[in-house]
Design an enzyme around this catalytic site. Structure first.
Site, PDB file in Angstrom:
ATOM      1  N   ASN A 138       5.173 -50.736 -44.753  1.00  0.00           N
ATOM      2  CA  ASN A 138       5.272 -50.930 -43.302  1.00  0.00           C
ATOM      3  C   ASN A 138       4.739 -49.713 -42.530  1.00  0.00           C
ATOM      4  OD1 ASN A 138       6.022 -52.490 -41.095  1.00  0.00           O
ATOM      5  ND2 ASN A 138       7.954 -51.384 -40.879  1.00  0.00           N
ATOM      6  N   SER A 194      -7.984 -38.289 -60.708  1.00  0.00           N
ATOM      7  CA  SER A 194      -7.769 -37.031 -61.453  1.00  0.00           C
ATOM      8  C   SER A 194      -8.481 -37.135 -62.793  1.00  0.00           C
ATOM      9  CB  SER A 194      -6.275 -36.827 -61.698  1.00  0.00           C
ATOM     10  OG  SER A 194      -6.076 -35.828 -62.679  1.00  0.00           O
ATOM     11  N   TYR A 220       1.590 -39.900 -64.117  1.00  0.00           N
ATOM     12  CA  TYR A 220       0.441 -39.431 -63.328  1.00  0.00           C
ATOM     13  C   TYR A 220      -0.851 -40.073 -63.850  1.00  0.00           C
ATOM     14  CZ  TYR A 220      -2.463 -36.022 -60.801  1.00  0.00           C
ATOM     15  OH  TYR A 220      -3.378 -35.418 -59.960  1.00  0.00           O
TER      16      TYR A 220
HETATM   17  N1  LIG Z   1      -4.662 -29.711 -57.337  1.00  0.00           N
HETATM   18  C1  LIG Z   1      -5.218 -30.189 -58.439  1.00  0.00           C
HETATM   19  O1  LIG Z   1      -5.476 -29.430 -59.408  1.00  0.00           O
HETATM   20  C2  LIG Z   1      -5.554 -31.651 -58.545  1.00  0.00           C
HETATM   21  C3  LIG Z   1      -6.256 -32.094 -59.667  1.00  0.00           C
HETATM   22  C4  LIG Z   1      -6.588 -33.440 -59.766  1.00  0.00           C
HETATM   23  C5  LIG Z   1      -6.238 -34.330 -58.764  1.00  0.00           C
HETATM   24  N2  LIG Z   1      -5.544 -33.878 -57.699  1.00  0.00           N
HETATM   25  C6  LIG Z   1      -5.184 -34.876 -56.666  1.00  0.00           C
HETATM   26  O2  LIG Z   1      -5.637 -34.444 -55.410  1.00  0.00           O
HETATM   27  C7  LIG Z   1      -4.782 -34.961 -54.382  1.00  0.00           C
HETATM   28  C8  LIG Z   1      -4.327 -33.808 -53.485  1.00  0.00           C
HETATM   29  O3  LIG Z   1      -3.595 -32.872 -54.283  1.00  0.00           O
HETATM   30  P1  LIG Z   1      -3.296 -31.383 -53.830  1.00  0.00           P
HETATM   31  O4  LIG Z   1      -3.410 -30.538 -55.028  1.00  0.00           O
HETATM   32  O5  LIG Z   1      -4.073 -31.037 -52.610  1.00  0.00           O
HETATM   33  O6  LIG Z   1      -1.728 -31.507 -53.531  1.00  0.00           O
HETATM   34  P2  LIG Z   1      -0.860 -31.181 -52.233  1.00  0.00           P
HETATM   35  O7  LIG Z   1       0.555 -31.382 -52.641  1.00  0.00           O
HETATM   36  O8  LIG Z   1      -1.262 -29.902 -51.616  1.00  0.00           O
HETATM   37  O9  LIG Z   1      -1.291 -32.350 -51.233  1.00  0.00           O
HETATM   38  C9  LIG Z   1      -0.795 -33.652 -51.297  1.00  0.00           C
HETATM   39  C10 LIG Z   1      -0.398 -34.076 -49.899  1.00  0.00           C
HETATM   40  O10 LIG Z   1       0.116 -35.412 -49.975  1.00  0.00           O
HETATM   41  C11 LIG Z   1       1.253 -35.474 -49.139  1.00  0.00           C
HETATM   42  N3  LIG Z   1       2.172 -36.528 -49.552  1.00  0.00           N
HETATM   43  C12 LIG Z   1       2.879 -36.585 -50.709  1.00  0.00           C
HETATM   44  N4  LIG Z   1       3.688 -37.654 -50.699  1.00  0.00           N
HETATM   45  C13 LIG Z   1       3.495 -38.291 -49.510  1.00  0.00           C
HETATM   46  C14 LIG Z   1       4.064 -39.446 -48.904  1.00  0.00           C
HETATM   47  N5  LIG Z   1       5.010 -40.169 -49.507  1.00  0.00           N
HETATM   48  N6  LIG Z   1       3.642 -39.803 -47.672  1.00  0.00           N
HETATM   49  C15 LIG Z   1       2.702 -39.062 -47.028  1.00  0.00           C
HETATM   50  N7  LIG Z   1       2.135 -37.950 -47.553  1.00  0.00           N
HETATM   51  C16 LIG Z   1       2.529 -37.571 -48.779  1.00  0.00           C
HETATM   52  C17 LIG Z   1       1.915 -34.093 -49.287  1.00  0.00           C
HETATM   53  O11 LIG Z   1       2.823 -33.838 -48.243  1.00  0.00           O
HETATM   54  C18 LIG Z   1       0.722 -33.179 -49.331  1.00  0.00           C
HETATM   55  O12 LIG Z   1       0.371 -32.692 -48.047  1.00  0.00           O
HETATM   56  C19 LIG Z   1      -3.627 -35.652 -55.117  1.00  0.00           C
HETATM   57  O13 LIG Z   1      -3.868 -37.039 -55.160  1.00  0.00           O
HETATM   58  C20 LIG Z   1      -3.684 -35.054 -56.508  1.00  0.00           C
HETATM   59  O14 LIG Z   1      -3.155 -35.919 -57.470  1.00  0.00           O
HETATM   60  C21 LIG Z   1      -5.180 -32.563 -57.549  1.00  0.00           C
END
Ligand SMILES: NC(=O)c1ccc[n+]([C@@H]2O[C@H](COP(=O)([O-])OP(=O)(O)OC[C@H]3O[C@@H](n4cnc5c(N)ncnc54)[C@H](O)[C@@H]3O)[C@@H](O)[C@H]2O)c1
Length: 263
Positions: A80, A154, A167
């Protein structure tokens, strides 16, 4: 279309995303923030959606220096909330050209230890939210005859270890979903692609720089021997959002320094 004009040695370049409207979920911090800033710097208006109010408010102040951007605070694990956020964005901008499904969480647990609550939580943010955002947004993209959807998956979508089952499953699902949407929307065309980062240097992972054992592991395991920079991921997200990637759809672009292809 971005192109270059040379005049007396000066290169003029049109902004890649001039007058576009983009949504970046999880855009308050980390990779999502970097993508949002990169898009805004290339002329896009950006709506960031995030559960974190304080970070969202800070990021929106930075974004507003570049373009007319908005922050919507919402928990996107609830369908929603997704519908309400998309309606707000349509009301404000009247168009949506680019959707980046970036919000994601990770849960570490042994393969036989995930609880039902953990399973539902990681699925609802990493996979279900991306589906319902894509579903809502592509209704308008179909009317516009234009759209681009970019899913941040990822490297763990294609490899396995002992503690990332939830994950990996959700990210592999996201890659499968990318292909289904790409095939279904190709005639319009709406381009749909995924990006699969390996280890990215973010505020959440930077503490590892101080951990010599971990850095040694990274150097031995990842052929490039270093973290991927957030800007390197954002550059691919810009490429996939721009006309320069026309013709590419349904792909999963892995940016991991060679991690998954090396022994
Ligand atoms: N950092 C890494 O090494 C890495 C590697 C591979 C993939 N990723 C992917 O990249 C993406 C970003 O990761 P990141 O490292 O920047 O992490 P991060 O935690 O800094 O950013 C994720 C953001 O998503 C938001 N979020 C989480 N749950 C939420 C919800 N229920 N509603 C609204 N917002 C929500 C968080 O508040 C955060 O701002 C993710 O999908 C992660 O799986 C990251």
């Amino acid at each position: 279309m971005g192109y270059q004009l040379k005049k007396k040695g000066v290169v003029f370049r049109e902004m890649e995303l001039k007058d576009k409207v983009s949504i970046v979920t999880g855009g308050a911090s980390g990779i999502g923030k970097q993508i949002a800033l990169t898009y805004a710097n290339e002329g896009s208006k950006v709506a960031i959606i995030d559960i974190k109010k304080e970070e969202g408010n800070k990021t929106i102040e930075e974004l507003k220096k570049y373009s007319d951007s908005i922050f919507i605070q919402a928990d996107i694990s609830i369908v929603n909330n997704i519908e309400m956020a998309v309606n707000k964005i349509i009301k404000y901008y009247g168009q949506i050209d680019i959707l980046v499904n970036n919000a994601g969480i990770s849960i570490r647990a042994d393969v036989d230890a995930l609880t039902e609550e953990q399973w539902d939580l990681i699925n609802s943010i990493n996979l279900k939210a991306a589906y319902f955002f894509s579903k809502e947004v592509c209704k308008l993209m179909k009317k516009q005859n234009y759209g681009r959807i970019i899913n941040i998956a990822s490297a763990r979508s294609v490899i396995a270890d002992e503690t990332h089952l939830g994950y990996s499953v959700t990210k592999a699902g996201l890659v499968a979903m990318t292909k289904s949407f790409a095939v279904s929307l190709a005639k319009i065309p709406i381009y749909v692609n995924a990006i699969s980062p390996g280890y990215v240097l973010t505020p959440m992972t930077s503490h590892n720089l101080e951990n010599p054992l971990w850095m040694e592991w990274l150097k031995n395991r990842v052929p490039l021997g270093r973290f991927i920079e957030m800007q390197e991921v954002a550059n691919i997200a810009l490429f996939l959002a721009s006309e320069k990637s026309n013709g590419i759809t349904g792909q999963n672009l892995i940016i991991d320094g060679g991690w998954v292809i090396s022994q």
